[in-house]
Design a protein around this motif. Structure first.
Motif, PDB file in Angstrom:
ATOM      1  N   SER A 173       0.856  -1.186   0.000  1.00  0.00           N
ATOM      2  CA  SER A 173       0.000   0.000   0.000  1.00  0.00           C
ATOM      3  C   SER A 173       0.891   1.235   0.000  1.00  0.00           C
ATOM      4  O   SER A 173       2.101   1.135   0.271  1.00  0.00           O
ATOM      5  CB  SER A 173      -0.907   0.022   1.243  1.00  0.00           C
ATOM      6  N   GLY A 174       0.293   2.367  -0.243  1.00  0.00           N
ATOM      7  CA  GLY A 174       1.038   3.623  -0.180  1.00  0.00           C
ATOM      8  C   GLY A 174       1.601   3.847   1.214  1.00  0.00           C
ATOM      9  O   GLY A 174       2.748   4.277   1.381  1.00  0.00           O
ATOM     10  N   LEU A 175       0.801   3.568   2.227  1.00  0.00           N
ATOM     11  CA  LEU A 175       1.276   3.777   3.592  1.00  0.00           C
ATOM     12  C   LEU A 175       2.442   2.851   3.928  1.00  0.00           C
ATOM     13  O   LEU A 175       3.378   3.246   4.618  1.00  0.00           O
ATOM     14  CB  LEU A 175       0.139   3.586   4.599  1.00  0.00           C
ATOM     15  N   TYR A 179      -1.325  13.566   3.433  1.00  0.00           N
ATOM     16  CA  TYR A 179      -2.416  12.592   3.533  1.00  0.00           C
ATOM     17  C   TYR A 179      -2.646  12.271   5.014  1.00  0.00           C
ATOM     18  O   TYR A 179      -1.691  12.045   5.766  1.00  0.00           O
ATOM     19  CB  TYR A 179      -1.986  11.343   2.755  1.00  0.00           C
ATOM     20  N   ASP A 209       6.064  12.560  -1.604  1.00  0.00           N
ATOM     21  CA  ASP A 209       4.874  11.789  -1.945  1.00  0.00           C
ATOM     22  C   ASP A 209       4.317  12.396  -3.231  1.00  0.00           C
ATOM     23  O   ASP A 209       3.765  13.500  -3.231  1.00  0.00           O
ATOM     24  CB  ASP A 209       3.860  11.854  -0.793  1.00  0.00           C
ATOM     25  N   SER A 248       1.104   6.298  -3.585  1.00  0.00           N
ATOM     26  CA  SER A 248       0.009   5.377  -3.392  1.00  0.00           C
ATOM     27  C   SER A 248      -0.404   5.035  -4.818  1.00  0.00           C
ATOM     28  O   SER A 248      -1.088   5.817  -5.483  1.00  0.00           O
ATOM     29  CB  SER A 248      -1.136   6.063  -2.638  1.00  0.00           C
ATOM     30  N   THR A 283      -2.457   3.054  -5.674  1.00  0.00           N
ATOM     31  CA  THR A 283      -3.918   2.956  -5.611  1.00  0.00           C
ATOM     32  C   THR A 283      -4.565   4.051  -6.475  1.00  0.00           C
ATOM     33  O   THR A 283      -5.674   3.868  -6.974  1.00  0.00           O
ATOM     34  CB  THR A 283      -4.352   3.196  -4.138  1.00  0.00           C
ATOM     35  N   LYS A 284      -3.893   5.182  -6.628  1.00  0.00           N
ATOM     36  CA  LYS A 284      -4.483   6.376  -7.244  1.00  0.00           C
ATOM     37  C   LYS A 284      -4.109   6.447  -8.730  1.00  0.00           C
ATOM     38  O   LYS A 284      -4.397   5.517  -9.455  1.00  0.00           O
ATOM     39  CB  LYS A 284      -4.050   7.609  -6.451  1.00  0.00           C
TER      40      LYS A 284
HETATM   41  C1  LIG Z   1      -4.065   7.450  -0.594  1.00  0.00           C
HETATM   42  C2  LIG Z   1      -2.818   8.159  -0.283  1.00  0.00           C
HETATM   43  C3  LIG Z   1      -1.820   7.586   0.530  1.00  0.00           C
HETATM   44  C4  LIG Z   1      -2.014   6.243   1.192  1.00  0.00           C
HETATM   45  O1  LIG Z   1      -1.978   5.223   0.263  1.00  0.00           O
HETATM   46  P1  LIG Z   1      -2.730   3.815   0.445  1.00  0.00           P
HETATM   47  O2  LIG Z   1      -2.453   3.144  -0.849  1.00  0.00           O
HETATM   48  O3  LIG Z   1      -4.171   4.110   0.695  1.00  0.00           O
HETATM   49  O4  LIG Z   1      -2.076   3.153   1.613  1.00  0.00           O
HETATM   50  C5  LIG Z   1      -0.655   8.286   0.727  1.00  0.00           C
HETATM   51  N1  LIG Z   1      -0.464   9.505   0.193  1.00  0.00           N
HETATM   52  C6  LIG Z   1      -1.402  10.095  -0.570  1.00  0.00           C
HETATM   53  C7  LIG Z   1      -1.129  11.446  -1.142  1.00  0.00           C
HETATM   54  C8  LIG Z   1      -2.600   9.451  -0.837  1.00  0.00           C
HETATM   55  O5  LIG Z   1      -3.529  10.059  -1.589  1.00  0.00           O
END
Ligand SMILES: *Cc1c(COP(=O)(O)O)cnc(C)c1O
Length: 386
Positions: free
Chosen positions: A83-85, A108, A180, A202, A204-205
């Motif tokens: 994950s991003g975290l 975040y 980040d 992340s 995810t985005k």
């Molecule tokens: C969503 C996000 C994170 C965390 O990432 P995850 O994949 O949800 O763990 C960290 N930094 C930013 C800028 C984000 O938008």
């Protein structure tokens, strides 16, 4: 085409080819999903290629993704996380008890929660600054500061910080800089090219872009930093699964075309909303009215689809987000589909109210993640509800 073979290509070509070579047994053009936990060893203690012993340590699908992000971020190595975290955590876990971190205050929310409630219990201390002002970063540096962590643009206020200037501040104090880069994506901003030591996502985005997985990526230029992050990941275990690595690789193939459309749609929405009588303020680095527009133009080549607007009151923010049709009401961002969110009650609800107010996150703030649908439909949706 391996990673070396793609170095001279420009971004959109590398997004499709970097890190991806045909699979040697069949010639499969797409990197297979190596869905396996372990590997047969031809002799005791002699894994194939000296590498493939166990899935936490080595996985070819993950390695393809890592080579891809290294290339797109102009780094030498990439490291993928669950994950991003987990990616941010690994960067901080290079430090030891007694070390100090200077962090942008408007990161975040999950990042500050991890710093304050998990990592600070392990003896690492954190100071928070408004990194728009490079001087305030310099003033917060201490003899034991080992890391400066920033996010630019920030979520949801679209604040920027000057990566090159802050890299100088960090390096002259003997610290490293992590950026980040989730909000910008490597298409629009490449921190390693202007002095950062770590750029992280992340994924995810925007990097994956299809809202169908959780993932994190780090890229670095320095092999020793990469080795340290690999060691931390292997020792702590936050690896992404092969299927998620494969989906992210597939998402990356269209990163350049998606970002061009996000950039165009974001700008069109920001311009439309800025001229709208029902909107008090628009926060978008691509607008000349943004207080750091000059820095944005210098540091970024596009401004993404993230647009925050202040519509005055919580009631109006709720009415807007609950009645939009194309924009689904949801946390997260960066997918091909448009999303809306009221930070004060959703993504930033865990931030104490006084800190929210200090950062400008008013109850009437709405954050839009503008997708890549046809712009006339997006604008009509906003226009109808406003
Ligand atoms: C969503 C996000 C994170 C965390 O990432 P995850 O994949 O949800 O763990 C960290 N930094 C930013 C800028 C984000 O938008």
């Amino acid at each position: 085409m391996g990673d070396e073979g793609t170095k001279h290509y420009s971004f959109g070509t590398r997004a499709i080819h970097a890190g991806v070579s045909p699979e040697p047994i069949t010639g499969a053009i797409m990197t297979p999903i190596f869905q396996t936990s372990t590997y047969v060893q031809p002799a005791v203690g002699e894994p194939l290629n000296g590498t493939y012993d166990y899935g936490r340590t080595a996985n070819p699908t993950r390695e393809a993704l890592e080579a891809s992000i290294a290339s797109l971020e102009s780094g030498s190595r990439g490291i993928a996380f669950a994950s991003g975290l987990a990616a941010i955590e690994a960067v901080v876990k290079r430090l030891s008890a007694g070390d100090h971190v200077v962090s942008e205050e408007n990161t975040y929310g999950g990042t500050t929660r991890m710093f304050n409630r998990v990592l600070s219990r392990m003896g690492i201390t954190f100071s928070y600054v408004d990194a728009r002002d490079t001087e305030s970063v310099a003033a917060a540096m201490r003899p034991n500061t080992k890391l400066v962590h920033v996010e630019t643009p920030t979520n949801p206020m679209m604040r920027l910080c000057d990566i090159a200037a802050i890299a100088d501040v960090a390096h002259s104090a003997g610290a490293l800089l992590s950026v980040d880069n989730t909000f910008a994506s490597p298409y629009n901003q490449r921190p390693l090219e202007i002095g950062a030591d770590f750029t992280l996502h992340s994924s995810t985005k925007y990097v994956n872009g299809h809202s169908d997985l959780i993932g994190g990526l780090v890229a670095v230029r320095d092999d020793q930093l990469a080795d340290e992050l690999f060691f931390i990941r292997k020792s702590t275990g936050a690896v992404p699964g092969p299927m998620d690595c494969w989906l992210t690789l597939r998402g990356i193939k269209t990163l350049a075309v998606r970002m061009r459309q996000h950039n165009a749609n974001g700008l069109a929405v920001a311009e439309f909303l800025e001229g709208h009588p029902k909107v008090d303020q628009v926060f978008f680095p691509g607008l000349p009215s943004h207080e750091q527009h000059d820095l944005a133009k210098r540091q970024m080549s596009g401004f993404t689809g993230m647009v925050s607007v202040d519509v005055g009151t919580l009631a109006r923010a709720k009415a807007l987000t609950e009645h939009l049709e194309i924009f689904a009401l949801a946390e997260s961002l960066g997918g091909v589909e448009s999303l809306s969110n009221v930070p004060a009650l959703m993504t930033h609800a865990s931030v104490p109210e006084d800190r929210r107010t200090a950062m400008g996150i008013s109850p009437g703030l709405v954050r839009l993640s503008v997708g890549i649908e046809d712009i006339e439909d997006i604008i009509a949706d906003l226009d109808r509800v406003l």
